[in-house]
Design an enzyme around this catalytic site. Structure first.
Site, PDB file in Angstrom:
ATOM      1  N   ARG A 228      -5.116   3.620  -5.165  1.00  9.33           N
ATOM      2  CA  ARG A 228      -5.552   2.860  -4.006  1.00  9.33           C
ATOM      3  C   ARG A 228      -6.775   3.535  -3.390  1.00  9.33           C
ATOM      4  NH1 ARG A 228      -3.144  -0.640  -5.873  1.00  9.33           N
ATOM      5  NH2 ARG A 228      -1.500  -1.981  -4.978  1.00  9.33           N
ATOM      6  N   GLU A 257     -12.781  -2.530  -0.873  1.00 11.41           N
ATOM      7  CA  GLU A 257     -12.977  -3.395  -2.035  1.00 11.41           C
ATOM      8  C   GLU A 257     -12.697  -4.865  -1.771  1.00 11.41           C
ATOM      9  OE1 GLU A 257      -9.018  -3.444  -4.724  1.00 11.41           O
ATOM     10  OE2 GLU A 257      -9.944  -1.475  -4.609  1.00 11.41           O
ATOM     11  N   HIS A 289     -11.187  -2.522 -10.054  1.00 12.00           N
ATOM     12  CA  HIS A 289      -9.723  -2.654 -10.036  1.00 12.00           C
ATOM     13  C   HIS A 289      -9.211  -3.366 -11.296  1.00 12.00           C
ATOM     14  CE1 HIS A 289      -6.385  -2.398  -6.822  1.00 12.00           C
ATOM     15  NE2 HIS A 289      -5.813  -2.455  -8.008  1.00 12.00           N
TER      16      HIS A 289
END
Length: 342
Positions: A228, A257, A289
């Site tokens: 994360r 993000e 991601h």
């Protein structure tokens, strides 16, 4: 049963398609947040991902629209106010869709850094076949520090053994892992050549990697994050890269993000100066991601999400329901009794 899938991409639609005969599924490209929550009207179940924002305002609106369950198609749930959901709306996640996918991707990032693969590949596209400034290093005998030893962290350790690395790890839970040594956080910082993050984001570890913790690390350390973005203070990392104290970083996640990742912004001006600066470093790799993005993981995400939905519909215990209040009173924990949280 009408199911709304928010922040859906082409690959989500592909892997949920097989369930469309049984469920009335609507796909929304937009993320769920305060501005888009009205789209949940008429749905009893909604499915969300990491960049959807489920705060108190959104939860109140979902309850008003009679949404009964929030289905997370991911393991982390730091974007959901789960305490506020208690006795209002059920929340279930996919705790393990493919630890191998993320662990393997972690090493693809590490190898790309250690052997300067991306720089070399970019050169040859311009017909530059020089090897100048492409000297890398072996992973064998380097010390890997793993922060977080859930299923992903354990897979990372297994892979590291194959490379002949020395492995240490930190976890809030004391555990014995064959071929690896459990250490304190400060010890891990002090001895690791490479540090890789595999911990969920909590209030306690927000900005775990910051100016102070970086100062405890070995000079020349490499930092990998496939967990994360909020685990790293990006500005502090940038300063350490600028000072050459950190010799490289590979990030598949970024704290801000939600306004960037999963979208094609190639024809727009990026207003986020922090990530723009981060991308100027030749020793930094940023991906959007994608560590989870394999056919195995997407198959498991879809099937486990539907499994959670079916358990809700049946009225039975929901295996993957997020526990709301057990931290306050373990004796009263319904999950311990294989019952729904409310």
């Amino acid at each position: 049963m009408k199911l709304a899938i928010f922040d859906s991409k082409s690959y989500d639609k592909l892997f949920f398609k097989k369930y469309e005969d049984k469920y009335d599924i609507t796909y929304f490209d937009t993320a769920l947040n305060n501005k888009t929550v009205n789209l949940a009207e008429g749905f009893e179940a909604i499915c969300v991902f990491v960049n959807d924002v489920i705060n108190k305002e959104v939860i109140d609106k979902l309850v008003e629209e009679q949404v009964k369950i929030i289905l997370l198609r991911c393991a982390g749930f730091n974007n959901v106010d789960v305490d506020y959901c208690y006795k209002k709306i059920h929340v279930a996640r996919v705790p393990s869709y493919s630890p191998t996918s993320i662990a393997e991707y972690t090493f693809s990032l590490l190898l790309s850094l250690s052997r300067k693969v991306i720089r070399g590949s970019n050169r040859t596209k311009d017909f530059n076949f020089s090897l100048d400034n492409l000297v890398g290093f072996d992973l064998a005998n380097k010390t890997l520090g793993v922060i977080g030893t859930g299923q992903i962290g354990l897979k990372v350790i297994d892979i590291a053994k194959g490379f002949g690395m020395n492995i240490c790890y930190y976890d809030v839970v004391k555990k014995d892992i064959d071929g690896a040594k459990q250490v304190t956080m400060d010890e891990l910082y002090n001895i690791s050549d490479i540090i890789t993050l595999h911990a969920p984001l909590t209030n306690d570890n927000y900005h775990l990697i910051n100016k102070e913790s970086i100062s405890k690390m070995k000079q020349g350390v490499i930092i990998i994050n496939t967990s994360r973005g909020g685990l790293i203070n990006t500005n502090d990392l940038i300063e350490a890269l600028k000072d050459k104290y950190v010799s490289g970083a590979a990030l598949d996640v970024y704290e801000e993000e939600s306004d960037l990742f999963f979208s094609d912004l190639s024809s727009t001006i990026i207003e986020d100066d922090t990530i723009a600066r981060l991308l100027t470093f030749p020793n930094v790799i940023v991906t959007s991601h994608q560590a989870f993005l394999t056919d195995n993981a997407l198959t498991n995400i879809a099937s486990e999400t539907i499994h959670n939905l079916e358990q809700y519909i049946s009225g039975e215990y929901i295996d993957n329901e997020i526990c709301y209040h057990c931290k306050n009173d373990m004796k009263a924990c319904y999950k311990k009794r294989k019952e729904r949280c409310f």
